[in-house]
Motif scaffolding. Structure first.
Motif, PDB file in Angstrom:
ATOM      1  N   ARG A  41       0.791  -1.223  -0.468  1.00 48.67           N
ATOM      2  CA  ARG A  41       0.663  -0.136  -0.067  1.00 48.67           C
ATOM      3  C   ARG A  41       0.789   1.533   0.137  1.00 48.67           C
ATOM      4  NH1 ARG A  41      -2.693  -0.593   6.051  1.00 48.67           N
ATOM      5  NH2 ARG A  41      -0.590   0.201   7.165  1.00 48.67           N
ATOM      6  N   GLN A  42       0.363   2.028  -0.540  1.00 43.08           N
ATOM      7  CA  GLN A  42       1.175   3.563  -0.314  1.00 43.08           C
ATOM      8  C   GLN A  42      -0.196   4.756  -0.328  1.00 43.08           C
ATOM      9  OE1 GLN A  42       3.179   4.326  -4.322  1.00 43.08           O
ATOM     10  NE2 GLN A  42       4.731   5.577  -3.400  1.00 43.08           N
ATOM     11  N   ALA A  43       0.300   5.832   0.807  1.00 46.43           N
ATOM     12  CA  ALA A  43      -0.315   6.283   1.540  1.00 46.43           C
ATOM     13  C   ALA A  43       0.354   7.997   0.551  1.00 46.43           C
ATOM     14  CB  ALA A  43      -0.399   6.660   2.766  1.00 46.43           C
ATOM     15  N   PRO A  44      -0.435   8.858  -0.006  1.00 43.36           N
ATOM     16  CA  PRO A  44      -0.174  10.454  -0.346  1.00 43.36           C
ATOM     17  C   PRO A  44       1.208  10.162   0.523  1.00 43.36           C
ATOM     18  CG  PRO A  44      -2.270  10.047  -0.253  1.00 43.36           C
ATOM     19  CD  PRO A  44      -2.204   9.297   0.956  1.00 43.36           C
ATOM     20  N   GLY A  45       2.337  11.286  -0.037  1.00 44.24           N
ATOM     21  CA  GLY A  45       3.551  11.331   0.802  1.00 44.24           C
ATOM     22  C   GLY A  45       4.698  10.166   1.242  1.00 44.24           C
TER      23      GLY A  45
ATOM     24  N   GLU B  84       4.870   0.985   0.716  1.00 43.33           N
ATOM     25  CA  GLU B  84       5.302  -0.077   1.866  1.00 43.33           C
ATOM     26  C   GLU B  84       4.262  -1.581   1.424  1.00 43.33           C
ATOM     27  OE1 GLU B  84       4.090   1.496   6.126  1.00 43.33           O
ATOM     28  OE2 GLU B  84       1.225   1.359   5.412  1.00 43.33           O
ATOM     29  N   PHE B  85       5.158  -2.389   2.444  1.00 43.16           N
ATOM     30  CA  PHE B  85       4.693  -4.487   2.393  1.00 43.16           C
ATOM     31  C   PHE B  85       3.452  -4.191   3.511  1.00 43.16           C
ATOM     32  CE2 PHE B  85       4.338  -8.795   2.227  1.00 43.16           C
ATOM     33  CZ  PHE B  85       3.811  -9.579   3.439  1.00 43.16           C
ATOM     34  N   VAL B  86       2.692  -5.059   3.474  1.00 48.40           N
ATOM     35  CA  VAL B  86       1.032  -5.305   4.039  1.00 48.40           C
ATOM     36  C   VAL B  86       0.639  -6.507   4.354  1.00 48.40           C
ATOM     37  CG1 VAL B  86      -1.229  -5.463   4.519  1.00 48.40           C
ATOM     38  CG2 VAL B  86      -0.096  -3.408   2.846  1.00 48.40           C
ATOM     39  N   ALA B  87       1.257  -8.112   3.204  1.00 47.19           N
ATOM     40  CA  ALA B  87       1.107  -9.185   3.036  1.00 47.19           C
ATOM     41  C   ALA B  87       1.085 -10.061   1.992  1.00 47.19           C
ATOM     42  CB  ALA B  87      -0.029  -9.759   3.933  1.00 47.19           C
ATOM     43  N   ALA B  88       1.887 -11.408   2.287  1.00 46.30           N
ATOM     44  CA  ALA B  88       1.973 -11.887   1.483  1.00 46.30           C
ATOM     45  C   ALA B  88       1.366 -13.572   1.665  1.00 46.30           C
ATOM     46  CB  ALA B  88       3.475 -12.283   1.035  1.00 46.30           C
ATOM     47  N   ILE B  89       1.333 -14.404   0.557  1.00 47.52           N
ATOM     48  CA  ILE B  89       1.283 -15.846   0.521  1.00 47.52           C
ATOM     49  C   ILE B  89       1.943 -16.507  -0.391  1.00 47.52           C
ATOM     50  CG2 ILE B  89      -0.998 -15.393  -1.168  1.00 47.52           C
ATOM     51  CD1 ILE B  89      -2.435 -17.315   0.872  1.00 47.52           C
TER      52      ILE B  89
ATOM     53  N   THR C 105      -5.543   4.465   5.305  1.00 45.18           N
ATOM     54  CA  THR C 105      -6.044   5.129   3.985  1.00 45.18           C
ATOM     55  C   THR C 105      -4.606   5.215   2.864  1.00 45.18           C
ATOM     56  OG1 THR C 105      -7.949   5.872   4.949  1.00 45.18           O
ATOM     57  CG2 THR C 105      -7.003   6.737   3.117  1.00 45.18           C
ATOM     58  N   ALA C 106      -4.832   4.459   2.056  1.00 44.36           N
ATOM     59  CA  ALA C 106      -3.876   4.731   1.095  1.00 44.36           C
ATOM     60  C   ALA C 106      -3.898   3.655  -0.343  1.00 44.36           C
ATOM     61  CB  ALA C 106      -2.921   3.490   1.388  1.00 44.36           C
ATOM     62  N   VAL C 107      -3.388   3.451  -1.638  1.00 40.14           N
ATOM     63  CA  VAL C 107      -3.922   2.923  -2.780  1.00 40.14           C
ATOM     64  C   VAL C 107      -3.072   1.214  -2.240  1.00 40.14           C
ATOM     65  CG1 VAL C 107      -3.555   2.664  -5.197  1.00 40.14           C
ATOM     66  CG2 VAL C 107      -3.622   4.655  -4.214  1.00 40.14           C
ATOM     67  N   TYR C 108      -4.053   0.676  -2.609  1.00 36.94           N
ATOM     68  CA  TYR C 108      -3.541  -0.949  -2.148  1.00 36.94           C
ATOM     69  C   TYR C 108      -2.869  -1.678  -4.202  1.00 36.94           C
ATOM     70  CZ  TYR C 108      -4.936  -0.346   2.767  1.00 36.94           C
ATOM     71  OH  TYR C 108      -4.387  -0.286   4.055  1.00 36.94           O
ATOM     72  N   TYR C 109      -1.623  -2.358  -3.440  1.00 35.75           N
ATOM     73  CA  TYR C 109      -1.680  -2.694  -4.554  1.00 35.75           C
ATOM     74  C   TYR C 109      -1.166  -4.215  -4.874  1.00 35.75           C
ATOM     75  CZ  TYR C 109       0.177   1.914  -6.421  1.00 35.75           C
ATOM     76  OH  TYR C 109       0.008   4.045  -6.322  1.00 35.75           O
ATOM     77  N   CYS C 110      -1.496  -5.512  -5.454  1.00 36.43           N
ATOM     78  CA  CYS C 110      -1.413  -6.237  -5.783  1.00 36.43           C
ATOM     79  C   CYS C 110       0.201  -6.382  -6.337  1.00 36.43           C
ATOM     80  CB  CYS C 110      -2.284  -7.854  -5.873  1.00 36.43           C
ATOM     81  SG  CYS C 110      -3.065  -7.556  -7.677  1.00 36.43           S
ATOM     82  N   ALA C 111       0.873  -7.792  -5.731  1.00 35.68           N
ATOM     83  CA  ALA C 111       1.997  -7.763  -6.467  1.00 35.68           C
ATOM     84  C   ALA C 111       2.531  -9.466  -6.843  1.00 35.68           C
ATOM     85  CB  ALA C 111       3.132  -6.673  -6.499  1.00 35.68           C
TER      86      ALA C 111
ATOM     87  N   TYR D 254       5.785  -8.371 -10.518  1.00 38.25           N
ATOM     88  CA  TYR D 254       5.340  -8.035 -11.125  1.00 38.25           C
ATOM     89  C   TYR D 254       3.908  -6.825 -10.176  1.00 38.25           C
ATOM     90  CZ  TYR D 254       6.779 -11.855 -14.292  1.00 38.25           C
ATOM     91  OH  TYR D 254       7.599 -12.566 -15.392  1.00 38.25           O
ATOM     92  N   TRP D 255       3.180  -6.260 -11.319  1.00 31.81           N
ATOM     93  CA  TRP D 255       2.335  -5.413 -10.429  1.00 31.81           C
ATOM     94  C   TRP D 255       1.717  -5.791 -11.082  1.00 31.81           C
ATOM     95  CZ3 TRP D 255       3.545  -3.087  -5.539  1.00 31.81           C
ATOM     96  CH2 TRP D 255       4.999  -3.667  -4.863  1.00 31.81           C
ATOM     97  N   GLY D 256       0.009  -5.011 -10.512  1.00 31.53           N
ATOM     98  CA  GLY D 256      -1.202  -4.641 -10.452  1.00 31.53           C
ATOM     99  C   GLY D 256      -1.450  -3.134 -10.336  1.00 31.53           C
ATOM    100  N   GLU D 257      -2.177  -2.596 -11.086  1.00 34.53           N
ATOM    101  CA  GLU D 257      -2.700  -1.203 -10.883  1.00 34.53           C
ATOM    102  C   GLU D 257      -3.315  -0.940  -9.754  1.00 34.53           C
ATOM    103  OE1 GLU D 257      -3.287  -0.136 -15.537  1.00 34.53           O
ATOM    104  OE2 GLU D 257      -5.009   0.268 -14.048  1.00 34.53           O
ATOM    105  N   GLY D 258      -3.181  -0.083  -8.861  1.00 39.93           N
ATOM    106  CA  GLY D 258      -3.790  -0.003  -7.491  1.00 39.93           C
ATOM    107  C   GLY D 258      -5.576   0.174  -7.450  1.00 39.93           C
ATOM    108  N   THR D 259      -5.986  -0.135  -6.105  1.00 32.53           N
ATOM    109  CA  THR D 259      -7.375   0.145  -6.147  1.00 32.53           C
ATOM    110  C   THR D 259      -7.346   0.962  -4.689  1.00 32.53           C
ATOM    111  OG1 THR D 259      -9.076  -0.715  -5.335  1.00 32.53           O
ATOM    112  CG2 THR D 259      -7.243  -1.927  -4.740  1.00 32.53           C
ATOM    113  N   GLN D 260      -8.345   2.122  -4.884  1.00 29.45           N
ATOM    114  CA  GLN D 260      -8.008   2.879  -2.866  1.00 29.45           C
ATOM    115  C   GLN D 260      -9.049   2.745  -2.190  1.00 29.45           C
ATOM    116  OE1 GLN D 260      -6.630   6.229  -3.496  1.00 29.45           O
ATOM    117  NE2 GLN D 260      -7.353   5.872  -1.296  1.00 29.45           N
TER     118      GLN D 260
END
Length: 122
Positions: free
Chosen positions: A35-39, A43-48, A88-94, A111-117
């Motif tokens: 996830r990436q918050a404004p400014g 950062e890493f959130v979770a992995a499987i 609150t952030a844009v969340y990305y899967c990778a 690989y990265w996907g587009e984010g979701t707010q």
């Protein structure tokens, strides 16, 4: 590899959301959410690990978020409970070709996907 994230939205603090990441491949990867918050930096959130299901979480989300996968649908999920405004952030899967358990860095991902707010109101 194409990754398509969805499920973001606006929720009140304490609420829940479930994010989905649909993949275009049947190859095994380690799938992760960042996830990436404004400014701020991403950062890493979770992995499987797709093949065995081993998971890893950032300390900030342990006990609140859960990552899972559906092998038939080739989709990875992030169930987010007890949401806080700081989530609150844009969340990305990778996806990472390395099938090694544990926390991931941005540079680890192939690989990265587009984010979701995701927006959590107080």
């Amino acid at each position: 590899v194409q990754l398509q994230a969805s499920g973001g939205g606006l929720v009140q603090a304490g609420g829940s959301l479930r994010l989905s990441c649909a993949t275009s491949t049947r190859t095994y990867y380690t799938m992760a959410w960042f996830r990436q918050a404004p400014g701020k930096e991403r950062e890493f959130v979770a992995a499987i690990i797709w093949s065995g299901g081993t998971t890893a979480y950032a300390d900030s989300v342990k006990g609140r978020f859960a990552i899972s996968r559906d092998n038939v649908k080739r989709t990875v999920y992030l169930q987010m409970n007890s949401l806080k405004p700081e989530d609150t952030a844009v969340y990305y899967c990778a996806a990472d070709r390395n099938l090694v358990p544990g926390v991931r860095e941005v540079r680890d991902m192939d690989y990265w996907g587009e984010g979701t707010q995701v927006t959590v109101s107080s």
